[in-house]
Motif scaffolding. Structure first.
Motif, PDB file in Angstrom:
ATOM      1  N   ALA A 104      75.887 -10.793  19.875  1.00 46.13           N
ATOM      2  CA  ALA A 104      77.204 -11.310  19.524  1.00 46.13           C
ATOM      3  C   ALA A 104      78.060 -10.621  18.765  1.00 46.13           C
ATOM      4  O   ALA A 104      79.152 -10.984  18.554  1.00 46.13           O
ATOM      5  N   LEU A 105      77.293  -9.699  18.033  1.00 47.18           N
ATOM      6  CA  LEU A 105      78.245  -8.961  17.071  1.00 47.18           C
ATOM      7  C   LEU A 105      79.282  -8.226  17.669  1.00 47.18           C
ATOM      8  O   LEU A 105      79.627  -7.688  18.497  1.00 47.18           O
ATOM      9  N   PRO A 106      80.469  -8.624  17.085  1.00 45.42           N
ATOM     10  CA  PRO A 106      81.990  -7.925  17.702  1.00 45.42           C
ATOM     11  C   PRO A 106      81.699  -6.403  17.554  1.00 45.42           C
ATOM     12  O   PRO A 106      82.477  -5.617  18.216  1.00 45.42           O
ATOM     13  N   ASP A 107      81.224  -5.875  16.267  1.00 49.14           N
ATOM     14  CA  ASP A 107      81.489  -4.477  15.903  1.00 49.14           C
ATOM     15  C   ASP A 107      80.260  -3.980  15.077  1.00 49.14           C
ATOM     16  O   ASP A 107      79.918  -4.388  13.947  1.00 49.14           O
ATOM     17  N   LEU A 108      79.257  -3.079  15.628  1.00 50.47           N
ATOM     18  CA  LEU A 108      78.111  -2.683  14.991  1.00 50.47           C
ATOM     19  C   LEU A 108      78.585  -1.770  13.677  1.00 50.47           C
ATOM     20  O   LEU A 108      77.743  -1.632  12.892  1.00 50.47           O
ATOM     21  N   ASP A 109      79.865  -1.189  13.646  1.00 46.90           N
ATOM     22  CA  ASP A 109      80.481  -0.664  12.586  1.00 46.90           C
ATOM     23  C   ASP A 109      80.780  -1.666  11.419  1.00 46.90           C
ATOM     24  O   ASP A 109      80.922  -0.791  10.117  1.00 46.90           O
ATOM     25  N   ALA A 110      80.868  -2.747  11.506  1.00 41.56           N
ATOM     26  CA  ALA A 110      81.080  -3.614  10.403  1.00 41.56           C
ATOM     27  C   ALA A 110      80.343  -3.585   9.414  1.00 41.56           C
ATOM     28  O   ALA A 110      79.096  -3.713   9.485  1.00 41.56           O
ATOM     29  N   SER A 111      80.720  -3.436   8.073  1.00 42.19           N
ATOM     30  CA  SER A 111      79.861  -3.099   7.198  1.00 42.19           C
ATOM     31  C   SER A 111      79.980  -4.256   5.930  1.00 42.19           C
ATOM     32  O   SER A 111      80.877  -4.864   5.729  1.00 42.19           O
ATOM     33  N   GLN A 112      78.773  -4.210   5.201  1.00 40.92           N
ATOM     34  CA  GLN A 112      78.897  -5.136   3.759  1.00 40.92           C
ATOM     35  C   GLN A 112      78.489  -4.178   2.667  1.00 40.92           C
ATOM     36  O   GLN A 112      77.516  -3.388   2.725  1.00 40.92           O
ATOM     37  N   PRO A 113      78.856  -4.582   1.482  1.00 41.75           N
ATOM     38  CA  PRO A 113      78.332  -3.881   0.353  1.00 41.75           C
ATOM     39  C   PRO A 113      76.896  -3.987   0.009  1.00 41.75           C
ATOM     40  O   PRO A 113      76.537  -5.214   0.158  1.00 41.75           O
ATOM     41  N   LEU A 114      76.432  -3.294  -0.228  1.00 38.61           N
ATOM     42  CA  LEU A 114      74.862  -3.160  -0.584  1.00 38.61           C
ATOM     43  C   LEU A 114      74.557  -3.935  -1.920  1.00 38.61           C
ATOM     44  O   LEU A 114      75.730  -3.818  -2.898  1.00 38.61           O
ATOM     45  N   PRO A 115      73.669  -4.749  -2.081  1.00 36.77           N
ATOM     46  CA  PRO A 115      73.428  -5.313  -3.267  1.00 36.77           C
ATOM     47  C   PRO A 115      73.280  -4.351  -4.714  1.00 36.77           C
ATOM     48  O   PRO A 115      72.958  -3.195  -4.185  1.00 36.77           O
ATOM     49  N   GLU A 116      73.642  -4.506  -5.809  1.00 33.75           N
ATOM     50  CA  GLU A 116      73.681  -3.666  -6.937  1.00 33.75           C
ATOM     51  C   GLU A 116      71.963  -3.810  -7.336  1.00 33.75           C
ATOM     52  O   GLU A 116      71.659  -4.687  -8.135  1.00 33.75           O
ATOM     53  N   ALA A 136      76.310  -2.938  10.339  1.00 29.20           N
ATOM     54  CA  ALA A 136      75.184  -3.762  11.026  1.00 29.20           C
ATOM     55  C   ALA A 136      74.283  -2.751  11.774  1.00 29.20           C
ATOM     56  O   ALA A 136      72.980  -2.807  11.720  1.00 29.20           O
ATOM     57  N   ARG A 137      74.648  -1.617  12.287  1.00 31.39           N
ATOM     58  CA  ARG A 137      73.773  -0.439  12.815  1.00 31.39           C
ATOM     59  C   ARG A 137      72.844  -0.141  12.047  1.00 31.39           C
ATOM     60  O   ARG A 137      71.733   0.108  12.273  1.00 31.39           O
ATOM     61  N   GLN A 138      73.242   0.146  10.749  1.00 25.57           N
ATOM     62  CA  GLN A 138      72.257   0.676   9.648  1.00 25.57           C
ATOM     63  C   GLN A 138      71.212  -0.489   9.019  1.00 25.57           C
ATOM     64  O   GLN A 138      70.080  -0.227   9.089  1.00 25.57           O
ATOM     65  N   VAL A 139      71.784  -1.727   9.377  1.00 30.05           N
ATOM     66  CA  VAL A 139      70.849  -2.638   8.966  1.00 30.05           C
ATOM     67  C   VAL A 139      69.626  -2.724  10.086  1.00 30.05           C
ATOM     68  O   VAL A 139      68.381  -2.870   9.838  1.00 30.05           O
ATOM     69  N   LEU A 140      70.266  -2.822  11.133  1.00 34.06           N
ATOM     70  CA  LEU A 140      69.294  -2.938  12.447  1.00 34.06           C
ATOM     71  C   LEU A 140      68.353  -1.806  12.409  1.00 34.06           C
ATOM     72  O   LEU A 140      67.086  -1.880  12.598  1.00 34.06           O
ATOM     73  N   LEU A 141      68.706  -0.407  12.167  1.00 36.96           N
ATOM     74  CA  LEU A 141      67.773   0.608  12.092  1.00 36.96           C
ATOM     75  C   LEU A 141      66.778   0.605  10.899  1.00 36.96           C
ATOM     76  O   LEU A 141      65.687   0.821  11.171  1.00 36.96           O
ATOM     77  N   HIS A 142      67.430  -0.186   9.872  1.00 38.52           N
ATOM     78  CA  HIS A 142      66.605  -0.601   8.725  1.00 38.52           C
ATOM     79  C   HIS A 142      65.349  -1.352   8.958  1.00 38.52           C
ATOM     80  O   HIS A 142      64.070  -1.391   8.728  1.00 38.52           O
ATOM     81  N   VAL A 143      65.590  -2.466   9.827  1.00 37.07           N
ATOM     82  CA  VAL A 143      64.855  -3.688  10.370  1.00 37.07           C
ATOM     83  C   VAL A 143      63.899  -2.800  11.204  1.00 37.07           C
ATOM     84  O   VAL A 143      62.759  -3.372  11.102  1.00 37.07           O
ATOM     85  N   ILE A 144      64.227  -2.005  12.023  1.00 36.67           N
ATOM     86  CA  ILE A 144      63.281  -1.443  12.937  1.00 36.67           C
ATOM     87  C   ILE A 144      62.188  -0.452  12.261  1.00 36.67           C
ATOM     88  O   ILE A 144      61.125  -0.466  12.625  1.00 36.67           O
ATOM     89  N   ALA A 145      62.721   0.420  11.524  1.00 37.40           N
ATOM     90  CA  ALA A 145      61.665   0.981  10.617  1.00 37.40           C
ATOM     91  C   ALA A 145      60.813   0.316   9.848  1.00 37.40           C
ATOM     92  O   ALA A 145      59.829   0.512   9.839  1.00 37.40           O
ATOM     93  N   GLU A 146      61.424  -0.807   9.104  1.00 36.36           N
ATOM     94  CA  GLU A 146      60.538  -1.551   8.224  1.00 36.36           C
ATOM     95  C   GLU A 146      59.630  -2.258   9.312  1.00 36.36           C
ATOM     96  O   GLU A 146      58.418  -2.438   8.751  1.00 36.36           O
ATOM     97  N   THR A 147      59.899  -2.709  10.553  1.00 39.02           N
ATOM     98  CA  THR A 147      58.900  -3.564  11.228  1.00 39.02           C
ATOM     99  C   THR A 147      58.040  -2.393  12.001  1.00 39.02           C
ATOM    100  O   THR A 147      56.693  -2.689  11.854  1.00 39.02           O
ATOM    101  N   ALA A 148      58.287  -1.101  12.095  1.00 46.96           N
ATOM    102  CA  ALA A 148      57.314  -0.147  12.833  1.00 46.96           C
ATOM    103  C   ALA A 148      56.617   0.185  11.656  1.00 46.96           C
ATOM    104  O   ALA A 148      55.193   0.421  11.837  1.00 46.96           O
ATOM    105  N   GLN A 149      56.985   0.550  10.314  1.00 43.70           N
ATOM    106  CA  GLN A 149      56.159   1.026   9.464  1.00 43.70           C
ATOM    107  C   GLN A 149      55.010  -0.155   9.052  1.00 43.70           C
ATOM    108  O   GLN A 149      53.752   0.278   8.812  1.00 43.70           O
ATOM    109  N   HIS A 150      55.348  -1.276   8.919  1.00 42.49           N
ATOM    110  CA  HIS A 150      54.357  -2.280   8.999  1.00 42.49           C
ATOM    111  C   HIS A 150      53.518  -2.621   9.959  1.00 42.49           C
ATOM    112  O   HIS A 150      52.205  -3.014   9.732  1.00 42.49           O
ATOM    113  N   ALA A 151      53.779  -2.173  11.098  1.00 42.01           N
ATOM    114  CA  ALA A 151      53.195  -2.220  12.358  1.00 42.01           C
ATOM    115  C   ALA A 151      52.014  -1.313  12.219  1.00 42.01           C
ATOM    116  O   ALA A 151      50.774  -1.376  12.614  1.00 42.01           O
TER     117      ALA A 151
END
Length: 170
Positions: free
Chosen positions: A114-126, A138-153
């Motif tokens: 459903a995301l309209p744009d994978l380039d839409a961004s949010q500021p990272l927490p301080e 959104a793309r960077q977040v999804l890549l991070h979730v993939i990496a995190e899941t694969a690492q823990h697998a």
């Protein structure tokens, strides 16, 4: 994205991101196949990690980061004991943790479609581990979730092998 009788079929980059995430999720979930709650909660290395705790942690990571895509850094504030996301607590079951993981996975898959744009961004927490003023798309977040899941697998595979000799791959 194309329509397929009322359901969305992802193509291109979105399909690739989803395929990568689903593969990492599969290996993590496959690692806990046929385990009892007691086995899933057991530590088999010098680490504090257990298989149920890894399922729980990955679920929380995916929940928080996908909420970040929509709602920004406020959802990343820690609430309670972060270490509790790495262990199976009293009253929790492996089946319940797997159900929670499946529900978060379903929501993430829907969000990706459903995301309209994978380039839409949010500021990272301080936080000291993020560059000041940095933003993630959104793309960077999804890549991070993939990496995190694969690492823990991978962590899960080591823990499972130490538990009973079963392997996820090979």
């Amino acid at each position: 994205m194309t329509s397929n009788g009322g359901t969305a079929t992802l193509t291109g980059e979105r399909a690739d991101l989803l395929a990568g995430l689903r593969k990492a999720r599969h290996f993590l979930r496959y690692t806990v196949r046929d385990l009892t709650d007691e086995q899933a909660a057991r530590r088999t290395t010098v680490s504090e990690l257990c298989l149920a705790g890894l399922i729980k942690h990955v679920t929380e990571v995916e929940r928080r980061w996908t909420a970040f895509i929509v709602d920004g850094p406020a959802v990343m504030e820690e609430d309670g004991d972060w270490a509790s996301y790495f262990r199976m607590e009293e009253g929790e079951t492996l089946a319940g943790l797997l159900d929670a993981h499946a529900e978060i996975a379903r929501r993430t898959d829907e969000l990706l479609a459903a995301l309209p744009d994978l380039d839409a961004s949010q500021p990272l927490p301080e936080k000291p581990w993020f560059e000041p003023g940095a933003r993630w798309s959104a793309r960077q977040v999804l890549l991070h979730v993939i990496a995190e899941t694969a690492q823990h697998a991978g962590h899960a595979d080591i823990i499972r092998e130490a538990l009973d000799g079963a392997k996820t791959m090979g």
